[in-house]
Design a protein around this motif. Sequence first.
Motif, PDB file in Angstrom:
ATOM      1  N   ALA A 224      43.315  17.734  60.982  1.00 24.56           N
ATOM      2  CA  ALA A 224      41.916  17.349  60.758  1.00 24.56           C
ATOM      3  C   ALA A 224      41.628  17.163  59.276  1.00 24.56           C
ATOM      4  O   ALA A 224      40.874  16.254  58.884  1.00 24.56           O
ATOM      5  N   ALA A 225      42.225  18.010  58.424  1.00 21.83           N
ATOM      6  CA  ALA A 225      42.009  17.888  56.974  1.00 21.83           C
ATOM      7  C   ALA A 225      42.516  16.547  56.459  1.00 21.83           C
ATOM      8  O   ALA A 225      41.859  15.893  55.631  1.00 21.83           O
ATOM      9  N   ILE A 226      43.677  16.111  56.941  1.00 20.22           N
ATOM     10  CA  ILE A 226      44.223  14.828  56.498  1.00 20.22           C
ATOM     11  C   ILE A 226      43.353  13.668  56.980  1.00 20.22           C
ATOM     12  O   ILE A 226      43.073  12.724  56.230  1.00 20.22           O
ATOM     13  N   VAL A 227      42.887  13.747  58.227  1.00 14.80           N
ATOM     14  CA  VAL A 227      42.009  12.696  58.762  1.00 14.80           C
ATOM     15  C   VAL A 227      40.699  12.645  57.985  1.00 14.80           C
ATOM     16  O   VAL A 227      40.210  11.556  57.631  1.00 14.80           O
ATOM     17  N   ILE A 228      40.125  13.821  57.705  1.00 10.13           N
ATOM     18  CA  ILE A 228      38.876  13.868  56.932  1.00 10.13           C
ATOM     19  C   ILE A 228      39.088  13.276  55.540  1.00 10.13           C
ATOM     20  O   ILE A 228      38.269  12.509  55.036  1.00 10.13           O
ATOM     21  N   GLY A 229      40.221  13.625  54.922  1.00  5.29           N
ATOM     22  CA  GLY A 229      40.523  13.091  53.598  1.00  5.29           C
ATOM     23  C   GLY A 229      40.633  11.579  53.600  1.00  5.29           C
ATOM     24  O   GLY A 229      40.115  10.898  52.699  1.00  5.29           O
ATOM     25  N   CYS A 230      41.281  11.025  54.629  1.00  5.89           N
ATOM     26  CA  CYS A 230      41.400   9.564  54.723  1.00  5.89           C
ATOM     27  C   CYS A 230      40.032   8.916  54.914  1.00  5.89           C
ATOM     28  O   CYS A 230      39.751   7.855  54.343  1.00  5.89           O
ATOM     29  N   GLN A 231      39.174   9.568  55.701  1.00  2.00           N
ATOM     30  CA  GLN A 231      37.849   8.988  55.940  1.00  2.00           C
ATOM     31  C   GLN A 231      36.977   9.015  54.688  1.00  2.00           C
ATOM     32  O   GLN A 231      36.076   8.190  54.541  1.00  2.00           O
ATOM     33  N   GLN A 232      37.236   9.975  53.789  1.00  2.00           N
ATOM     34  CA  GLN A 232      36.438  10.041  52.560  1.00  2.00           C
ATOM     35  C   GLN A 232      36.772   8.931  51.576  1.00  2.00           C
ATOM     36  O   GLN A 232      36.067   8.750  50.577  1.00  2.00           O
ATOM     37  N   LEU A 233      37.852   8.174  51.863  1.00  2.00           N
ATOM     38  CA  LEU A 233      38.172   7.026  51.013  1.00  2.00           C
ATOM     39  C   LEU A 233      37.065   5.977  51.053  1.00  2.00           C
ATOM     40  O   LEU A 233      36.877   5.228  50.094  1.00  2.00           O
ATOM     41  N   LYS A 234      36.324   5.948  52.149  1.00  2.00           N
ATOM     42  CA  LYS A 234      35.197   5.008  52.238  1.00  2.00           C
ATOM     43  C   LYS A 234      34.171   5.302  51.146  1.00  2.00           C
ATOM     44  O   LYS A 234      33.725   4.394  50.436  1.00  2.00           O
ATOM     45  N   GLY A 235      33.788   6.572  50.997  1.00  2.00           N
ATOM     46  CA  GLY A 235      32.814   6.931  49.971  1.00  2.00           C
ATOM     47  C   GLY A 235      33.402   6.888  48.575  1.00  2.00           C
ATOM     48  O   GLY A 235      32.731   6.492  47.621  1.00  2.00           O
ATOM     49  N   LEU A 236      34.668   7.275  48.451  1.00  2.00           N
ATOM     50  CA  LEU A 236      35.301   7.321  47.133  1.00  2.00           C
ATOM     51  C   LEU A 236      35.505   5.930  46.550  1.00  2.00           C
ATOM     52  O   LEU A 236      35.402   5.729  45.335  1.00  2.00           O
ATOM     53  N   LEU A 237      35.766   4.951  47.417  1.00  2.00           N
ATOM     54  CA  LEU A 237      35.979   3.577  46.954  1.00  2.00           C
ATOM     55  C   LEU A 237      34.720   2.718  47.046  1.00  2.00           C
ATOM     56  O   LEU A 237      34.725   1.571  46.584  1.00  2.00           O
ATOM     57  N   GLY A 238      33.659   3.262  47.654  1.00  2.00           N
ATOM     58  CA  GLY A 238      32.413   2.497  47.794  1.00  2.00           C
ATOM     59  C   GLY A 238      32.535   1.357  48.776  1.00  2.00           C
ATOM     60  O   GLY A 238      31.951   0.285  48.569  1.00  2.00           O
ATOM     61  N   LEU A 239      33.256   1.583  49.898  1.00  2.00           N
ATOM     62  CA  LEU A 239      33.469   0.521  50.888  1.00  2.00           C
ATOM     63  C   LEU A 239      32.254   0.405  51.799  1.00  2.00           C
ATOM     64  O   LEU A 239      31.620   1.400  52.154  1.00  2.00           O
ATOM     65  N   SER A 240      31.971  -0.818  52.218  1.00  2.00           N
ATOM     66  CA  SER A 240      30.836  -1.059  53.122  1.00  2.00           C
ATOM     67  C   SER A 240      31.294  -1.094  54.576  1.00  2.00           C
ATOM     68  O   SER A 240      30.687  -0.484  55.455  1.00  2.00           O
ATOM     69  N   ASN A 241      32.355  -1.838  54.846  1.00  2.00           N
ATOM     70  CA  ASN A 241      32.860  -1.960  56.212  1.00  2.00           C
ATOM     71  C   ASN A 241      34.044  -1.020  56.399  1.00  2.00           C
ATOM     72  O   ASN A 241      34.988  -1.023  55.610  1.00  2.00           O
ATOM     73  N   PHE A 242      33.965  -0.232  57.472  1.00  2.00           N
ATOM     74  CA  PHE A 242      35.011   0.765  57.697  1.00  2.00           C
ATOM     75  C   PHE A 242      35.167   0.971  59.191  1.00  2.00           C
ATOM     76  O   PHE A 242      34.239   0.748  59.977  1.00  2.00           O
ATOM     77  N   THR A 243      36.344   1.435  59.613  1.00  2.00           N
ATOM     78  CA  THR A 243      36.615   1.646  61.030  1.00  2.00           C
ATOM     79  C   THR A 243      35.947   2.916  61.543  1.00  2.00           C
ATOM     80  O   THR A 243      35.742   3.876  60.799  1.00  2.00           O
ATOM     81  N   ASN A 244      35.615   2.919  62.835  1.00  2.00           N
ATOM     82  CA  ASN A 244      35.071   4.112  63.483  1.00  2.00           C
ATOM     83  C   ASN A 244      36.168   4.998  64.065  1.00  2.00           C
ATOM     84  O   ASN A 244      35.885   6.102  64.540  1.00  2.00           O
ATOM     85  N   LYS A 245      37.407   4.502  64.054  1.00  2.00           N
ATOM     86  CA  LYS A 245      38.519   5.286  64.602  1.00  2.00           C
ATOM     87  C   LYS A 245      38.915   6.381  63.605  1.00  2.00           C
ATOM     88  O   LYS A 245      38.695   6.251  62.397  1.00  2.00           O
ATOM     89  N   THR A 246      39.528   7.454  64.142  1.00  2.00           N
ATOM     90  CA  THR A 246      39.860   8.596  63.283  1.00  2.00           C
ATOM     91  C   THR A 246      41.357   8.733  63.009  1.00  2.00           C
ATOM     92  O   THR A 246      41.738   9.537  62.156  1.00  2.00           O
ATOM     93  N   ASP A 247      42.211   7.995  63.727  1.00  2.00           N
ATOM     94  CA  ASP A 247      43.636   8.149  63.476  1.00  2.00           C
ATOM     95  C   ASP A 247      44.005   7.551  62.117  1.00  2.00           C
ATOM     96  O   ASP A 247      43.371   6.607  61.635  1.00  2.00           O
ATOM     97  N   VAL A 248      45.028   8.091  61.500  1.00  2.00           N
ATOM     98  CA  VAL A 248      45.406   7.730  60.132  1.00  2.00           C
ATOM     99  C   VAL A 248      45.797   6.261  60.017  1.00  2.00           C
ATOM    100  O   VAL A 248      45.455   5.585  59.034  1.00  2.00           O
ATOM    101  N   VAL A 249      46.499   5.746  61.022  1.00  2.00           N
ATOM    102  CA  VAL A 249      46.957   4.351  60.973  1.00  2.00           C
ATOM    103  C   VAL A 249      45.771   3.399  60.875  1.00  2.00           C
ATOM    104  O   VAL A 249      45.747   2.475  60.042  1.00  2.00           O
ATOM    105  N   SER A 250      44.737   3.623  61.703  1.00  2.00           N
ATOM    106  CA  SER A 250      43.555   2.756  61.690  1.00  2.00           C
ATOM    107  C   SER A 250      42.790   2.886  60.381  1.00  2.00           C
ATOM    108  O   SER A 250      42.316   1.888  59.826  1.00  2.00           O
ATOM    109  N   VAL A 251      42.668   4.136  59.884  1.00  2.00           N
ATOM    110  CA  VAL A 251      41.908   4.364  58.647  1.00  2.00           C
ATOM    111  C   VAL A 251      42.600   3.716  57.454  1.00  2.00           C
ATOM    112  O   VAL A 251      41.970   3.020  56.644  1.00  2.00           O
ATOM    113  N   VAL A 252      43.933   3.903  57.344  1.00  2.00           N
ATOM    114  CA  VAL A 252      44.678   3.304  56.231  1.00  2.00           C
ATOM    115  C   VAL A 252      44.636   1.780  56.315  1.00  2.00           C
ATOM    116  O   VAL A 252      44.485   1.079  55.299  1.00  2.00           O
TER     117      VAL A 252
END
Length: 563
Positions: A224-252
């Motif tokens: 869960a920590a790794i998934v949460i970390g990957c999802q925080q890339l949206k806020g860290l990079l200032g992305l507007s469009n992002f996936t709703n999926k939680t698996d690492v492959v989809s997030v990356v």
Amino acid sequence: MADNTSFNERIIPMDDHQLQVDVQSRAERARWILDSPEPPGLLHELVSSIKETLFHCGMKTYPPSNNAKMKTKSNSKHIFSILQGIFPILRWGRKYTATKFKSDFFAGLTLASLSIPQSIGYANLAKLDPQYGLYTNVVPPLIYAAMGSSREIAIGPVAVVSLLLSAMIQKIIDPSVDPMGYRNLVFTVTFFAGVFQAAFGLLRLGFLVNFLSHAAIVGFMGGAAIVIGCQQLKGLLGLSNFTNKTDVVSVVGAVCKSVHHSWNPYNFVLGCSFLIFLLSTRFLCKKKKKLFWLPAIAPLVSVILSTLIVYITRGDKHGIKIVKHIKRGINPISIQQLSFNGSNVGDAAKIGLFAAVVALAEAVAVGRSFASVKGYHLDGNKEMVAMGFMNIAGSCTSCYLATGSFSRTAVNFSAGCETVVSNIVMALTVIVALECLTKLLYFTPIAILASVILSALPGLIDVPEAYNIWKVDKFDFLACIGAFFGVIFCSVEIGLLAALIISILKIILSAIRPGIEVLGRLPRSDIFGSMNQYKMFLPTPGVLVIRIDTALLCFANANFVKE
């Protein structure tokens, strides 16, 4: 002759009366056995279980009295002892001192400085508006302070539960399409989770949570920590469009697609700068324990400084994404937003059960670990009742699922808290922030909230403990790895199910194939031990001594034992 006489003197003949009494007593015993009372029914068992859970710590018995005044006094003491069983604060509150309050006040303020920025970030992770994270730091801690028995635990939203809720609920209602429906479903799930938690405690079913073994929790938290970390890339990079999926492959994949188009370097530079600052404070705290307060106040300092930077430079005009409006005021009532008539009630109950188990596993583990350090016993069933009622109350006051946070509890403990009054101080501080400081948070950058969450994630990944599990029990390590990879490559619920299934399989296999040890005898003693483990134990000629390592001998393992 003398010996014969003394023997005869010791024989006392039984007269007719004694014989009759003996016969009557035997007949009475036989009648008692034949006319034995019926065993207690299911309702009686349930009531007894609830009484034992709620009242066994506070109940006292008082001798009966014929005096009316004494009877009234005895009844009032009896009622007060019942209330003490339900609300432990009435028991220890009478001995509360100003010295303890001083310690709790300082710990509560330290806790609030960490909770405010974390709660806003966790609300963002749960796909809710920022104020709902702050609301969750008000009502649940106050309810727990009255009903809970842990002195150190810090109550509020946590990263893993926030991820679990968003991952499962957004499959039913998309928060970007129907934010109100999504929010209402979150409150309904929180209500069901509270009901399940309270039921587990009242019916003394806390052992069900133990099916989620320690190894499974270690793997689940790490994934869960790794998934949460990957999802925080949206806020860290200032992305507007992002996936709703939680698996690492989809997030990356989503990050790689968005980096070429919509990311903003200012968000990344600002977020990474403060992330380095936050991690540095944690490193200093590990080197010098007296600096425990530094990582506790660092998130709030980061929020204040970054907000000032964005406000002064008008960074929002240059692409830095900010929080914007946070609703002012304390928790609004949300009873009418609970939906029990729609088509999603079954899904809400299922998600509530999942979330209840995960939240309880984390809270009970945190509470017991710190209780063992302080040297007092923590009743798991009473903790579940307190958690359940606080989440039921929270669902009615615009809160989402709250539980005990390990990182905040560690800060609370290090700050010198004496009782749960530190939670009350923290909740009152958050109320002040909701009433007075929400306008000041308008320019808070999203990248800072991502940095605050990322800085808390290393505590969830316990590599040394995973290695220890590998050394001790390979099957437990399989549960750990199953949960870890299930969360990373599939989904949060798949990882949780994998951990549960592997843990239950281990229990079944242990019952079907118990360990059987051949025992030998230590020379010149009556001590027996395993000859495989201890070479000094020798076999007994002509005798085979074995030990079957199971508490249950039944049809499932009979053939295995025989063979």
